[in-house]
Write a protein that holds these residues in place. Structure first.
Motif, PDB file in Angstrom:
ATOM      1  N   ALA A 214       1.073  -1.041   0.139  1.00  0.00           N
ATOM      2  CA  ALA A 214       0.070   0.412  -0.513  1.00  0.00           C
ATOM      3  C   ALA A 214       1.053   1.303  -0.108  1.00  0.00           C
ATOM      4  CB  ALA A 214      -0.974   0.319   1.415  1.00  0.00           C
ATOM      5  N   ASN A 215       0.175   2.409  -0.597  1.00  0.00           N
ATOM      6  CA  ASN A 215       0.777   3.300  -0.653  1.00  0.00           C
ATOM      7  C   ASN A 215       2.245   3.649  -0.941  1.00  0.00           C
ATOM      8  OD1 ASN A 215       0.812   6.267   0.412  1.00  0.00           O
ATOM      9  ND2 ASN A 215       0.920   5.525   3.383  1.00  0.00           N
ATOM     10  N   VAL A 216       1.638   2.856  -2.307  1.00  0.00           N
ATOM     11  CA  VAL A 216       3.906   2.792  -2.829  1.00  0.00           C
ATOM     12  C   VAL A 216       3.203   4.057  -4.056  1.00  0.00           C
ATOM     13  CG1 VAL A 216       4.837   1.376  -4.584  1.00  0.00           C
ATOM     14  CG2 VAL A 216       4.089   0.216  -2.237  1.00  0.00           C
ATOM     15  N   LYS A 217       4.861   4.860  -4.263  1.00  0.00           N
ATOM     16  CA  LYS A 217       4.763   5.245  -5.525  1.00  0.00           C
ATOM     17  C   LYS A 217       5.338   4.943  -6.616  1.00  0.00           C
ATOM     18  CE  LYS A 217       3.621   9.839  -4.026  1.00  0.00           C
ATOM     19  NZ  LYS A 217       3.660  11.372  -3.120  1.00  0.00           N
ATOM     20  N   VAL A 218       5.464   4.597  -8.230  1.00  0.00           N
ATOM     21  CA  VAL A 218       6.588   4.424  -9.178  1.00  0.00           C
ATOM     22  C   VAL A 218       5.879   5.188  -9.947  1.00  0.00           C
ATOM     23  CG1 VAL A 218       7.109   2.443 -10.856  1.00  0.00           C
ATOM     24  CG2 VAL A 218       5.589   1.934  -8.737  1.00  0.00           C
ATOM     25  N   VAL A 219       7.355   6.278 -10.099  1.00  0.00           N
ATOM     26  CA  VAL A 219       7.285   6.813 -11.141  1.00  0.00           C
ATOM     27  C   VAL A 219       8.697   7.226 -12.118  1.00  0.00           C
ATOM     28  CG1 VAL A 219       7.266   9.734 -11.699  1.00  0.00           C
ATOM     29  CG2 VAL A 219       6.033   8.583  -9.587  1.00  0.00           C
ATOM     30  N   ASN A 220       7.883   7.251 -13.550  1.00  0.00           N
ATOM     31  CA  ASN A 220       9.204   7.149 -14.630  1.00  0.00           C
ATOM     32  C   ASN A 220      10.227   6.150 -14.467  1.00  0.00           C
ATOM     33  OD1 ASN A 220       8.736   9.214 -16.367  1.00  0.00           O
ATOM     34  ND2 ASN A 220       9.409  10.814 -15.029  1.00  0.00           N
TER      35      ASN A 220
ATOM     36  N   SER B  32       5.088   1.907   1.264  1.00  0.00           N
ATOM     37  CA  SER B  32       4.856   3.331   1.407  1.00  0.00           C
ATOM     38  C   SER B  32       6.397   3.050   0.698  1.00  0.00           C
ATOM     39  CB  SER B  32       5.243   3.134   2.708  1.00  0.00           C
ATOM     40  OG  SER B  32       4.480   3.525   3.590  1.00  0.00           O
ATOM     41  N   CYS B  33       6.876   2.689  -0.172  1.00  0.00           N
ATOM     42  CA  CYS B  33       8.014   2.665  -1.166  1.00  0.00           C
ATOM     43  C   CYS B  33       7.444   3.779  -2.479  1.00  0.00           C
ATOM     44  CB  CYS B  33       8.272   1.335  -1.643  1.00  0.00           C
ATOM     45  SG  CYS B  33       9.077   0.024  -0.826  1.00  0.00           S
ATOM     46  N   SER B  34       8.957   3.822  -2.492  1.00  0.00           N
ATOM     47  CA  SER B  34       8.941   5.540  -3.440  1.00  0.00           C
ATOM     48  C   SER B  34       9.693   5.021  -4.421  1.00  0.00           C
ATOM     49  CB  SER B  34       9.040   6.744  -2.773  1.00  0.00           C
ATOM     50  OG  SER B  34       9.000   7.380  -3.809  1.00  0.00           O
ATOM     51  N   ILE B  35       9.258   4.944  -5.785  1.00  0.00           N
ATOM     52  CA  ILE B  35      10.193   4.088  -6.302  1.00  0.00           C
ATOM     53  C   ILE B  35      10.469   5.914  -7.701  1.00  0.00           C
ATOM     54  CG2 ILE B  35      10.855   2.339  -8.179  1.00  0.00           C
ATOM     55  CD1 ILE B  35       9.322   0.544  -6.710  1.00  0.00           C
ATOM     56  N   GLN B  36      12.081   5.964  -8.732  1.00  0.00           N
ATOM     57  CA  GLN B  36      11.320   7.018  -8.945  1.00  0.00           C
ATOM     58  C   GLN B  36      12.417   6.791 -10.270  1.00  0.00           C
ATOM     59  OE1 GLN B  36      11.460  10.947  -7.388  1.00  0.00           O
ATOM     60  NE2 GLN B  36      11.384  11.941  -9.128  1.00  0.00           N
ATOM     61  N   GLY B  37      12.202   7.236 -11.291  1.00  0.00           N
ATOM     62  CA  GLY B  37      13.277   7.017 -12.306  1.00  0.00           C
ATOM     63  C   GLY B  37      14.342   5.856 -12.207  1.00  0.00           C
ATOM     64  N   SER B  38      14.051   4.861 -11.862  1.00  0.00           N
ATOM     65  CA  SER B  38      14.552   3.801 -11.313  1.00  0.00           C
ATOM     66  C   SER B  38      13.916   2.374 -12.512  1.00  0.00           C
ATOM     67  CB  SER B  38      14.478   3.058  -9.817  1.00  0.00           C
ATOM     68  OG  SER B  38      15.098   4.467  -9.431  1.00  0.00           O
ATOM     69  N   VAL B  39      15.532   1.625 -12.626  1.00  0.00           N
ATOM     70  CA  VAL B  39      14.657   0.465 -12.601  1.00  0.00           C
ATOM     71  C   VAL B  39      15.055  -1.309 -11.954  1.00  0.00           C
ATOM     72  CG1 VAL B  39      15.480  -1.627 -15.021  1.00  0.00           C
ATOM     73  CG2 VAL B  39      15.723   1.089 -14.924  1.00  0.00           C
TER      74      VAL B  39
ATOM     75  N   GLU C  98       9.647  -2.100   2.944  1.00  0.00           N
ATOM     76  CA  GLU C  98       8.326  -1.344   3.399  1.00  0.00           C
ATOM     77  C   GLU C  98       9.462   0.464   3.949  1.00  0.00           C
ATOM     78  OE1 GLU C  98       8.588  -3.641   5.075  1.00  0.00           O
ATOM     79  OE2 GLU C  98       8.992  -3.515   6.993  1.00  0.00           O
ATOM     80  N   ARG C  99       9.286   1.284   2.841  1.00  0.00           N
ATOM     81  CA  ARG C  99       9.594   2.844   3.156  1.00  0.00           C
ATOM     82  C   ARG C  99      11.298   2.831   2.126  1.00  0.00           C
ATOM     83  NH1 ARG C  99       8.569   1.393   8.095  1.00  0.00           N
ATOM     84  NH2 ARG C  99      11.157   1.389   8.581  1.00  0.00           N
ATOM     85  N   ALA C 100      11.555   2.080   1.503  1.00  0.00           N
ATOM     86  CA  ALA C 100      12.083   1.906   0.968  1.00  0.00           C
ATOM     87  C   ALA C 100      11.608   2.965  -0.381  1.00  0.00           C
ATOM     88  CB  ALA C 100      12.514   0.563   0.378  1.00  0.00           C
ATOM     89  N   VAL C 101      13.332   3.607  -0.576  1.00  0.00           N
ATOM     90  CA  VAL C 101      13.280   4.714  -1.943  1.00  0.00           C
ATOM     91  C   VAL C 101      13.988   5.046  -2.790  1.00  0.00           C
ATOM     92  CG1 VAL C 101      13.187   7.609  -1.716  1.00  0.00           C
ATOM     93  CG2 VAL C 101      11.921   6.388   0.337  1.00  0.00           C
ATOM     94  N   LEU C 102      13.327   5.176  -3.674  1.00  0.00           N
ATOM     95  CA  LEU C 102      15.175   4.697  -4.706  1.00  0.00           C
ATOM     96  C   LEU C 102      14.795   5.880  -6.191  1.00  0.00           C
ATOM     97  CD1 LEU C 102      14.424   1.069  -5.743  1.00  0.00           C
ATOM     98  CD2 LEU C 102      16.241   1.750  -3.957  1.00  0.00           C
ATOM     99  N   LYS C 103      15.964   6.583  -6.473  1.00  0.00           N
ATOM    100  CA  LYS C 103      15.802   7.248  -7.601  1.00  0.00           C
ATOM    101  C   LYS C 103      16.932   7.215  -7.943  1.00  0.00           C
ATOM    102  CE  LYS C 103      14.802  12.217  -7.354  1.00  0.00           C
ATOM    103  NZ  LYS C 103      15.888  13.752  -7.855  1.00  0.00           N
TER     104      LYS C 103
ATOM    105  N   THR D 283      16.910  -3.185   2.002  1.00  0.00           N
ATOM    106  CA  THR D 283      16.346  -3.529   3.448  1.00  0.00           C
ATOM    107  C   THR D 283      15.233  -2.295   4.007  1.00  0.00           C
ATOM    108  OG1 THR D 283      18.313  -2.101   3.809  1.00  0.00           O
ATOM    109  CG2 THR D 283      17.910  -4.538   3.933  1.00  0.00           C
ATOM    110  N   ALA D 284      14.847  -2.169   4.779  1.00  0.00           N
ATOM    111  CA  ALA D 284      13.369  -1.366   4.446  1.00  0.00           C
ATOM    112  C   ALA D 284      13.921  -0.297   5.333  1.00  0.00           C
ATOM    113  CB  ALA D 284      12.556  -2.373   5.730  1.00  0.00           C
ATOM    114  N   GLY D 285      13.129   0.810   4.613  1.00  0.00           N
ATOM    115  CA  GLY D 285      14.367   2.577   4.921  1.00  0.00           C
ATOM    116  C   GLY D 285      15.136   2.589   4.284  1.00  0.00           C
ATOM    117  N   SER D 286      15.637   1.605   3.643  1.00  0.00           N
ATOM    118  CA  SER D 286      16.555   2.762   2.827  1.00  0.00           C
ATOM    119  C   SER D 286      16.747   3.039   1.793  1.00  0.00           C
ATOM    120  CB  SER D 286      17.239   1.142   2.216  1.00  0.00           C
ATOM    121  OG  SER D 286      16.602   0.375   1.709  1.00  0.00           O
ATOM    122  N   GLU D 287      17.144   4.758   1.937  1.00  0.00           N
ATOM    123  CA  GLU D 287      17.018   5.639   0.664  1.00  0.00           C
ATOM    124  C   GLU D 287      18.483   5.615  -0.407  1.00  0.00           C
ATOM    125  OE1 GLU D 287      15.925   9.161   1.984  1.00  0.00           O
ATOM    126  OE2 GLU D 287      14.491   8.745   3.398  1.00  0.00           O
TER     127      GLU D 287
END
Lengths: 727, 464
Positions: free
Chosen positions: B401-407, B419-426, B435-440, B451-455
């Motif tokens: 839930a609450n996952v963002k996938v952009v580009n 709550s993960c967020s993925i942007q411009g990634s493959v 959960e809560r991983a943020v990839l740009k 792992t959880a929460g990694s940015e």
């Protein structure tokens, strides 16, 4: 000196409304500054030679007038008197709305000189047309002018618009139908900016080499081999000042155009305007004379054709099949005049003579059974019975005795007499004047000084001249047969070896096939990739490192030069000021900074101190001291900045650690010396110390050595900074 | 379609490209890399099929990769194309690859060499037809050089290129834009331009274009290609060695001089040795203008000097056509975005009214939005309040839930925590994002666990 016509100046001041609108001006160079029309041009300037029985300059002036030019400055140099007196007798000085002014010069040797002189006269006030008096055109200037002005408005660096025309040179013999060398240009297809210009191509190189920077700004560029330079330029007034600024510019193309293209510093731009249906061509050599004459007869230059341009009293009429005939021609019934010929006023043609595609001038006397084909015969020429002339140019007053033959490509200059049944061999150039001794075969100097002196003599005193000729009469008679008169010029080395290229005669087939074979071989050469390196993976890119090496070696050269200069100054006791001047000039020519000079001069000084210490008994430190004291004034001009001083310290450090290790133990002592001599200030030393703080230990050897002094300086600064300032 | 007969197609499908690491691996070679949920090679093969070019050899570098590609092709194209898969050693180069498989190239008159990383909708039949019409030695397809960097994500990492449009090749064309007169590729592009005067003399005008790119699709006369490869043993690359060589030597062809007598060839050498009359009629029959090659061969006065010339032609893809090579990670992202965006017809799917494709078997949670230009593969599940924009999500992914996938591109069987967020990634297959991983601007290799929460920003995450 060709006083400017009052009328033009008056007109401008009168029409106060027109103050904004600058009348369109033109500069007409009545001297081509080349020698290609010799021997004819020894006696008469090229612009006065008849082209289909009308002097060339009339074509140019007619065109300028019709194209809307209001004021023309005719620049006369070689045979200036002849040009001026011709213009005076013509109607050109009395045209309404078309002012012709002559500017005379006796010492200009190039177009560059001419333009510099005109600049000094301060007569050009706006955009002007630059043209030479041997250019034939019927183009409309409106479009080209509009483009030029619009570009100029947007970009003040767009100083020139060159007119070009499509023309495909023969790929085998590398020249156009005008006999000019092939021309390689690169043009931006969108803006029409000229990016590259290569005439006088070096044929040994099979590769056209363009700087990569040309492509960095443009997504595309067009390379052309199919364009012809018409030598009609629309220039902004800046062009004249550019010639003045760059006093070494001589040739319009080779120096000026190429100079602007190479110089990206100033950013001046040249654009091209291509004409399609209009005609424009410059008569550069005998081949173009032939080509343009034919074009005129074929009416490509309309309205500049003999029957429309009526100069003088004689009207020329166009008859069927392109035959132009002036009045009062007496022609035998049995004579045949072929298509595309022009016959001048009062010419007589005898029985069974044949004239094919030729131009015959006024008052010629052509006997019986004469065959003339592809020839250009000027005025008052006598051709006796049974002569055969093919592809020749025959100037005024020539006499050909009966049965004489001209083989293709022959040029007979004024008043030459060809002896009975004499055969003038191919490509001969015959003149009553002896061939000038070629002192300096620089092509720029057409009517070089020696010859202009010689020819002016001819102009001034015809009588005297003929007597001179009579003296030589008997010697020369053998050269042109019995009763002949004139010298056959020997071919000069090199240049005229390929005389067929620029001759009026058609190119012989064997020459073409020969050229084709050479071309084949060239291809073979290009082929192995020996010239073009195989791209990419096969050969690793090694160029970059080479470039670096070059840069380094330039540095080395600079230092060596400075050192040599310094040593010379020391040995020859040259004054400090002069030495500084010399170093400054080196600085400019190597494009160096003050810091580089400081480093180099310092290096030279220390080197000298070391060498003299070695040779003499004195200790090193003594020598250094005396040198520094004596010559520090040479160094100080380059030490205005703290950075420059730091550079000197760094240089010294480098010397100590690399080239001249003898100084290493004395580093701090000498540094102190330099401080005492005010070569380096304490700020510089402290900054140097700061910079070195984070360096490797190995780099800090000398900082550590000087630590005591630095400490002392820091201390002094803290304690009595104020006092020091007062000092 | 007669013209397509007698064309053998060689698809150079590559192996495991270093430039595409960590996206590719021995198990997933370049050819099988999913682009909008389809293997990359399928774009090329479908395009060939569309042009009725059905006789092909797919050349793969490396045995393992070849096996993978072979089994996929036999499953997917068994009844559609006649395909042989050949394995060649790695790093032999494109020329080496052809050399290695030359024993298969014995019959056809012409060979069409296609790079397997081409994603395009240019009709390949037109390229083949151009080649045939001019009876050229080689015909290269050119397309507009892509403007590197994506349209909207200025932050896309990786490339350190300047803003200028990319410079790939410098291409010299004749005024009719039919003939290739000059080409500089690779390291040559950054150097000074060096053009052969002889060719410029013959053509009169050469237009040098920096805005075109060699799409690595060539039609070769078979005998020519094989002879060049045989004679020039050092040639490594078609693009950098063979093509420039043929372009350079076009006015003085020495190919086929010491080759086998080419009696059956309808090649230029025969044409030129014939009389002028025949030659001209031949040209007229071919319905093309007498070109400068011919004029040149004839010499200025029409005298037949029996000079050998050969033609190097180009086919320039129209500006409306899409043409790109998938040879970098940046290109991978761009192409994916393009295929599900402006060039959606390439994907082979039919887009919904929302301009996206959501497989019927996919499940979406409440308040989850999938924007236009997106793709969601079969069996994938998404939790509540997710948002997907301009991204591709593969098959059987489980997204919390609450996952963002952009580009971004998410391959198959990927698990994404809440709550993960993925942007411009493959994100490659079988990756687990806790959960809560943020990839740009990251690339995550297959099977990696974030792992959880990694940015992470601009990183490559892969298993050692």
């Amino acid at each position: 000196m060709g006083a400017p016509k009052k009328s033009s100046a008056a007109r401008v001041s009168e029409d106060s409304d027109e103050l904004v609108r600058v009348p369109l001006q033109a500069i007409l160079l009545a001297d081509s500054f080349t020698t290609k029309f010799r021997p004819i041009t020894l006696e008469r300037p090229k612009v006065l030679l008849p082209l289909v029985n009308v002097p060339m300059i009339d074509y140019t002036l007619t065109w300028l007038e019709s194209a809307g030019v209001e004021e023309v400055f005719v620049f006369c140099c070689a045979h200036s008197k002849q040009v001026i007196s011709y213009l005076e007798e013509s109607e050109w000085f009395s045209q309404p709305n078309f002012a012709v002014t002559t500017i005379e010069s006796h010492n200009s040797v190039s177009a560059g000189d001419a333009l510099r002189l005109i600049y000094e006269r301060n007569v050009i006030h706006g955009d002007f047309v630059l043209i030479s008096g041997d250019t034939i055109s019927n183009m409309s200037l409106t479009e080209a002018l509009r483009e030029h002005k619009e570009r100029k408005k947007k970009d003040s660096n767009a100083v020139m618009t060159m007119v070009i025309k499509r023309s495909k040179p023969n790929p085998a013999i590398h020249q156009s139908r005008l006999g000019t060398d092939e021309l390689f240009v690169a043009i931006d297809p969108d803006t029409k900016q000229l990016l590259y210009y290569e005439d006088k191509a070096d044929n040994s190189k099979g590769i056209l080499h363009l700087e990569k920077s040309l492509l960095s700004d443009n997504p595309s560029l067009s390379l052309h081999h199919d364009k012809q330079d018409c030598y009609i330029d629309i220039c902004s007034p800046e062009v004249l000042s550019l010639f003045t600024d760059n006093f070494d510019y001589q040739h319009l193309r080779r120096h000026f155009v190429k100079g602007l293209l190479v110089d990206d510093l100033m950013g001046y731009k040249i654009f091209v305007h291509e004409i399609h249906s209009d005609y424009a061509a410059r008569i550069d050599n005998f081949r173009s004379y032939d080509t343009v004459s034919k074009d005129i007869i074929h009416r490509w230059t309309y309205p500049l054709v003999p029957d429309v341009m009526n100069f003088g009293n004689t009207a020329t009429k166009l008859e069927r099949q392109g035959m132009y005939r002036a009045s009062e021609i007496s022609q035998s019934q049995s004579a045949v005049i072929g298509p595309f010929t022009a016959i001048g006023f009062g010419t007589k043609i005898g029985n069974h003579s044949k004239i094919l595609s030729s131009v015959i001038g006024e008052g010629c006397n052509i006997g019986s059974n004469v065959h003339i084909e592809g020839c250009y015969i000027f005025n008052h020429v006598t051709i006796e019975d049974g002569c055969i002339l093919r592809n020749a140019i025959v100037c005024d007053g020539v006499t050909m005795k009966s049965g004489a033959v001209l083989e293709p490509g022959v040029i007979l200059s004024f008043k030459v007499v060809v002896g009975q049944e004499f055969v003038v061999p191919r490509y001969s150039q015959v003149s009553l004047l002896q061939q000038p001794v070629e002192e300096d075969s620089d092509e720029e100097l057409e009517y070089a000084d020696s010859t202009s002196a010689m020819t002016s003599k001819v102009d001034n005193s015809d009588v005297e001249d003929t007597s001179q000729v009579l003296d030589t009469h008997f010697q020369s008679s053998s050269e042109l047969g019995v009763g002949g008169d004139g010298y056959i010029w020997s071919k000069c080395e090199g240049g005229h070896e390929e005389e067929w290229r620029h001759s009026v005669a058609p190119i012989p087939a064997d020459k073409i096939s020969e050229a084709m074979k050479i071309m084949e071989d060239e291809l073979e050469l290009t082929h192995d990739g020996s010239i073009l390196p195989p791209s990419g993976e096969l050969k690793p890119d090694s160029n970059d490192s080479e470039d670096d090496d070059n840069e380094d070696s330039r540095d080395d050269y600079f230092e060596k030069e400075v050192e040599a200069t310094f040593l010379r100054a020391v040995n020859e006791n040259i004054q400090e000021d002069h030495l500084i001047l010399e170093v400054n000039s080196l600085k400019l020519s190597y494009n160096k900074l003050a810091a580089d000079c400081a480093g180099a001069v310092f290096y030279a000084m220390m080197k000298y101190a070391l060498d003299s210490a070695r040779s003499s008994a004195g200790s090193l430190i003594q020598n250094v001291k005396s040198v520094l004291t004596k010559w520090k004034n040479v160094l100080t001009p380059y030490l205005t900045d703290i950075d420059d001083q730091i550079e000197v310290i760094l240089k010294f450090e480098e010397m100590c650690s690399e080239s001249v290790r003898e100084f290493a133990p004395l580093f701090s002592t000498i540094l102190h010396l330099m401080y005492d001599e005010e070569i380096v200030e304490e700020d510089a030393i402290l900054r140097w110390d700061d910079e070195k703080r984070d360096a490797d230990e190995s780099d800090k050897v000398f900082v550590n050595q000087a630590q005591a002094m630095i400490e002392w300086l820091r201390h002094a600064e803290e304690e009595d900074g104020d006092e020091e300032e007062e000092e | 379609m007669m013209v397509m007969m007698d064309f053998k197609v060689v698809v150079l499908a590559g192996g495991v490209s270093k430039k595409l690491l960590p996206l590719v691996s021995k198990e997933l070679p370049n050819a099988l890399l999913p682009v909008a949920n389809r293997p990359l090679l399928s774009y090329t093969l479908d395009l060939l099929e569309l042009s009725n070019l059905k006789d092909l050899i797919v050349v793969v570098e490396g045995r393992d990769a070849a096996r993978e590609v072979g089994s996929w092709i036999s499953a997917a194209y068994a009844d559609r194309l006649q395909v042989e898969v050949a394995a060649v050693p790695e790093d032999v180069g494109t020329a080496g690859a052809i050399r290695a498989i030359s024993r298969y190239l014995t019959t056809a008159k012409d060979i069409l060499v296609v790079s397997g990383d081409l994603v395009s909708d240019v009709p390949l039949g037109a390229v083949a037809a151009t080649h045939r019409r001019h009876d050229a030695f080689v015909t290269a397809m050119l397309c507009s050089a892509p403007v590197s960097g994506s349209l909207d994500s200025g932050s896309s990492g990786g490339k350190d290129k300047t803003k200028k449009p990319g410079r790939y090749d410098l291409i010299g064309l004749d005024p009719t834009k039919q003939f290739l007169l000059h080409i500089a590729t690779g390291a040559e592009v950054g150097k000074d331009l060096r053009v052969q005067k002889s060719i410029l003399r013959a053509a009169g005008e050469i237009e040098i274009r920096a805005d075109l790119m060699d799409a690595h699709l060539y039609a070769f006369k078979r005998s020519v290609l094989l002879e060049v490869l045989e004679q020039k043993g050092t040639f490594h690359s078609l693009k950098q060695d063979v093509l420039p060589y043929l372009v350079r030597s076009q006015l003085k062809s020495d190919v086929l001089l010491n080759g086998i007598p080419q009696a059956e060839e309808n090649g230029n050498e025969k044409v030129i040795s014939q009389s002028n009359q025949q030659m001209i009629s031949q040209i007229l029959a071919n319905a093309s203008e007498p070109t400068f090659h011919l004029r040149y061969a004839l010499g200025p006065h029409g005298s037949s000097s029996a000079r050998r010339t050969h033609k190097c032609c180009v086919y320039i893809a129209g500006s409306s056509k899409y043409c790109a090579r998938l040879n970098s990670i940046q290109a991978y992202s761009d192409i994916n975005r393009y295929v599900i965006g402006e060039a959606s017809h390439l994907s082979g799917y039919s887009f919904s009214s929302h301009n996206n494709i959501i497989d019927p078997s996919a499940e979406l949670g409440a308040k989850t939005t999938v924007g236009p230009h997106c793709m969601l593969g079969e069996g994938s599940q998404m939790g509540d309040k997710c948002s997907v924009k301009r991204s591709v999500i593969g098959r059987h992914c489980r997204i919390g839930a609450n996952v963002k996938v952009v580009n971004s591109i998410v391959m198959n069987h990927v698990t994404i925590g809440d709550s993960c967020s993925i942007q411009g990634s493959v994100i490659c297959s079988n990756v687990q994002l806790q959960e809560r991983a943020v990839l740009k601007d990251c690339q995550v290799g297959a099977g990696f666990v974030v792992t959880a929460g990694s940015e992470c920003k601009g990183e490559v995450l892969a298993k050692k």
